[in-house]
Write an enzyme that holds these catalytic residues in place. Structure first.
Site, PDB file in Angstrom:
ATOM      1  N   TRP A  21      81.347 -17.987  63.754  1.00 19.00           N
ATOM      2  CA  TRP A  21      82.245 -17.974  64.907  1.00 19.00           C
ATOM      3  C   TRP A  21      83.467 -18.856  64.634  1.00 19.00           C
ATOM      4  O   TRP A  21      84.605 -18.486  64.899  1.00 19.00           O
ATOM      5  CB  TRP A  21      81.483 -18.446  66.153  1.00 19.00           C
ATOM      6  CG  TRP A  21      82.256 -18.364  67.446  1.00 19.00           C
ATOM      7  CD1 TRP A  21      83.444 -17.736  67.676  1.00 19.00           C
ATOM      8  CD2 TRP A  21      81.873 -18.927  68.708  1.00 19.00           C
ATOM      9  NE1 TRP A  21      83.820 -17.867  68.994  1.00 19.00           N
ATOM     10  CE2 TRP A  21      82.872 -18.603  69.652  1.00 19.00           C
ATOM     11  CE3 TRP A  21      80.772 -19.674  69.138  1.00 19.00           C
ATOM     12  CZ2 TRP A  21      82.814 -19.003  70.987  1.00 19.00           C
ATOM     13  CZ3 TRP A  21      80.707 -20.067  70.463  1.00 19.00           C
ATOM     14  CH2 TRP A  21      81.722 -19.733  71.381  1.00 19.00           C
ATOM     15  N   ASP A  51      75.833 -15.087  59.943  1.00 21.56           N
ATOM     16  CA  ASP A  51      75.886 -14.456  61.262  1.00 21.56           C
ATOM     17  C   ASP A  51      77.327 -14.409  61.738  1.00 21.56           C
ATOM     18  O   ASP A  51      78.028 -15.422  61.741  1.00 21.56           O
ATOM     19  CB  ASP A  51      75.053 -15.248  62.267  1.00 21.56           C
ATOM     20  CG  ASP A  51      75.172 -14.685  63.675  1.00 21.56           C
ATOM     21  OD1 ASP A  51      74.441 -13.731  63.996  1.00 21.56           O
ATOM     22  OD2 ASP A  51      76.002 -15.197  64.457  1.00 21.56           O
ATOM     23  N   TYR A  56      84.689 -12.050  66.922  1.00 24.66           N
ATOM     24  CA  TYR A  56      85.117 -13.352  66.419  1.00 24.66           C
ATOM     25  C   TYR A  56      86.473 -13.187  65.723  1.00 24.66           C
ATOM     26  O   TYR A  56      86.561 -12.676  64.603  1.00 24.66           O
ATOM     27  CB  TYR A  56      84.105 -13.932  65.438  1.00 24.66           C
ATOM     28  CG  TYR A  56      82.771 -14.316  66.037  1.00 24.66           C
ATOM     29  CD1 TYR A  56      82.595 -14.419  67.431  1.00 24.66           C
ATOM     30  CD2 TYR A  56      81.670 -14.601  65.234  1.00 24.66           C
ATOM     31  CE1 TYR A  56      81.375 -14.771  67.980  1.00 24.66           C
ATOM     32  CE2 TYR A  56      80.454 -14.969  65.769  1.00 24.66           C
ATOM     33  CZ  TYR A  56      80.304 -15.050  67.136  1.00 24.66           C
ATOM     34  OH  TYR A  56      79.090 -15.400  67.675  1.00 24.66           O
ATOM     35  N   HIS A 122      75.261  -8.177  71.765  1.00 24.47           N
ATOM     36  CA  HIS A 122      75.918  -9.465  71.932  1.00 24.47           C
ATOM     37  C   HIS A 122      75.857  -9.936  73.386  1.00 24.47           C
ATOM     38  O   HIS A 122      76.797  -9.747  74.160  1.00 24.47           O
ATOM     39  CB  HIS A 122      77.368  -9.369  71.450  1.00 24.47           C
ATOM     40  CG  HIS A 122      77.987 -10.698  71.134  1.00 24.47           C
ATOM     41  ND1 HIS A 122      79.198 -10.820  70.493  1.00 24.47           N
ATOM     42  CD2 HIS A 122      77.565 -11.955  71.363  1.00 24.47           C
ATOM     43  CE1 HIS A 122      79.493 -12.092  70.350  1.00 24.47           C
ATOM     44  NE2 HIS A 122      78.521 -12.809  70.885  1.00 24.47           N
ATOM     45  N   SER A 153      71.016 -10.756  71.014  1.00 20.95           N
ATOM     46  CA  SER A 153      71.444 -12.132  71.226  1.00 20.95           C
ATOM     47  C   SER A 153      71.420 -12.341  72.727  1.00 20.95           C
ATOM     48  O   SER A 153      72.048 -11.576  73.471  1.00 20.95           O
ATOM     49  CB  SER A 153      72.854 -12.349  70.665  1.00 20.95           C
ATOM     50  OG  SER A 153      73.273 -13.692  70.835  1.00 20.95           O
TER      51      SER A 153
END
Length: 328
Positions: A21, A51, A56, A122, A153
Site C-alpha cells: 500500500w 500483497d 493502491y 477488498h 479482506s
C-alpha cells in the site's frame, strides 16, 4: 526468514511479507525509486509474499511490483492483489463476476502476468458474504485460469467467520496487532480447523507501533493518517487501527519497557503477531530499505516471555479494548 503454509493454497511463503500500500499511495510522499528500493530490500531479506491492490495508487503499486520482479528475474514470489474498491458507488450489487473479472484483467495487465496467485475481495459490504451465487462466479474465474485462488479482506471478525463457510475461500486478510486482539479469541481457531490462510494487515497500527510517532508528528495532506483519522474516506479501523490517537500513544509508552535491548518496537510488535500459529503471513509496509529490513528481522527475533505477553494483554484490556474490541 522462516516460512509458513498459506492455508489450502499449499504455498510455502515467508512469514513476513511485503504490504505494498505504501509504495502505491495514501502514505504521503513515497517516490517510485524509494518504493522499488524498499521492495528489493524485502526480497533480498527472504520475503516471498507480496500483497497489493488495484486501487493502491490507481495501479501504481502493481506496476512497481511488476517492474521490480521483471528486473530481478529468477523465482517469482507469491503475489496477491485485491479487487472491488474500484466500484463507484462501492455497494454490494456491484460485486458481480463480470465486474470482478474486469478488475482482475486490469491487475493482470499492471502486473504483467497471465494468472494471479490470489485475488482478495477488498473489504466488500457485509451483504456480499451472503450471496453464494457470487462466490460461485469466483470459482468460474479459477476455472478460466485468471486466478489460482481467491480470498477475502475483511473489516470485522464476523465477516471473516461468514466468509470461511464457503469451501473455496482460501485466505482471509484481517487486521490483527497489539491494539486489535479480538481475532485470536475465535477466528484463528476456526480458520485453522478449515485450513484457511490468515494474512495479517495493519500490523503496526499505521506506524503507532513503530514507537516513532508522537503527539507532534505531522502528516501530509495526502497521508491517510491525516485525511482518514476519523474515518472520513474509509473505515476508521484502517487508520491507527481505530484507536484514539492519545490513547494509543499512552499504550505505546507503556509498551516501551518490554522491549529487549537493541530491538525496535516495530520488530517486537511483528514478533508478537507471529506467536499465533494460525497466522500464515504478516504484511507490514515499508517506505524505504531500512524499514523493509527491520520488518524482515522479526522472523529471527527470540520469543516473548510469558510475563511480557501477559503485560501486553493487560495494557490492551485496560487502555485499548474499550475503544475497539466491540467494533471489529
Amino acid at each position: 526468514m522462516k516460512k509458513r503454509q498459506l492455508g489450502r493454497t499449499g504455498a510455502q511463503i515467508s512469514e513476513i511479507g511485503f504490504g505494498a500500500w505504501q509504495i502505491g499511495g495514501s502514505w504521503g510522499d513515497v517516490s517510485e525509486e524509494d518504493g522499488k528500493k524498499a521492495l528489493n530490500a524485502a526480497l533480498d531479506a527472504g520475503v516471498t509474499f507480496i500483497d497489493t491492490a488495484d486501487v493502491y495508487g490507481d495501479g501504481r503499486s502493481e506496476k512497481i511490483i511488476a517492474e521490480v520482479l521483471k528486473a530481478r528475474g529468477g523465482d517469482r514470489p507469491f503475489v496477491a492483489s485485491k479487487a472491488g474498491r474500484r466500484l463507484s458507488p462501492h455497494v454490494a450489487d456491484g460485486y458481480t463476476g463480470a465486474n470482478i473479472e474486469a478488475f482482475i484483467d486490469r491487475s493482470l495487465k499492471n502486473l504483467q502476468i497471465e494468472t494471479l496467485d490470489l485475488v482478495q475481495l477488498h473489504c466488500p459490504p457485509t451483504d456480499v458474504y451472503y450471496r453464494p451465487d457470487f462466490f460461485g462466479e469466483l470459482d468460474g474465474l479459477v476455472a478460466k485460469g485468471k486466478i489460482r485462488n481467491y480470498g477475502v479482506s475483511v473489516e470485522r471478525v464476523e465477516e471473516a467467520l461468514k466468509a470461511i463457510e464457503y469451501p473455496n475461500v482460501a485466505t482471509v486478510q484481517i487486521i490483527y496487532n497489539i491494539f486489535r486482539q479480538r481475532p485470536h479469541d475465535l477466528f484463528f481457531a476456526e480458520a485453522s480447523k478449515k485450513n484457511v490462510g490468515v494474512i495479517v494487515r495493519v500490523p503496526l497500527a499505521s506506524g503507532l507501533l513503530s514507537g516513532k510517532i508522537t503527539r507532534d508528528t505531522a502528516f501530509r495532506a495526502d497521508d491517510h493518517r491525516n485525511f482518514n483519522r476519523h474515518g472520513e474516506q474509509f473505515d476508521v479501523g484502517e487508520t491507527f487501527a481505530g484507536v484514539p490517537f492519545d490513547v494509543a500513544l499512552q499504550a505505546v509508552d507503556e509498551l516501551r519497557p518490554l522491549l529487549p535491548a537493541d530491538v525496535a518496537m516495530s520488530t517486537f510488535a511483528l514478533r508478537w503477531i507471529l506467536l499465533q500459529p494460525a497466522v500464515s503471513v504478516v504484511i507490514p509496509g515499508a517506505r524505504n530499505e531500512t524499514q523493509a529490513q527491520s520488518n524482515a528481522a522479526a522472523s529471527n527475533l527470540a520469543g516473548i516471555s510469558p510475563e511480557n505477553r501477559a503485560r501486553i494483554v493487560e495494557i490492551y484490556d485496560r487502555l485499548v479494548k474499550p475503544h475497539v474490541h466491540h467494533r471489529w
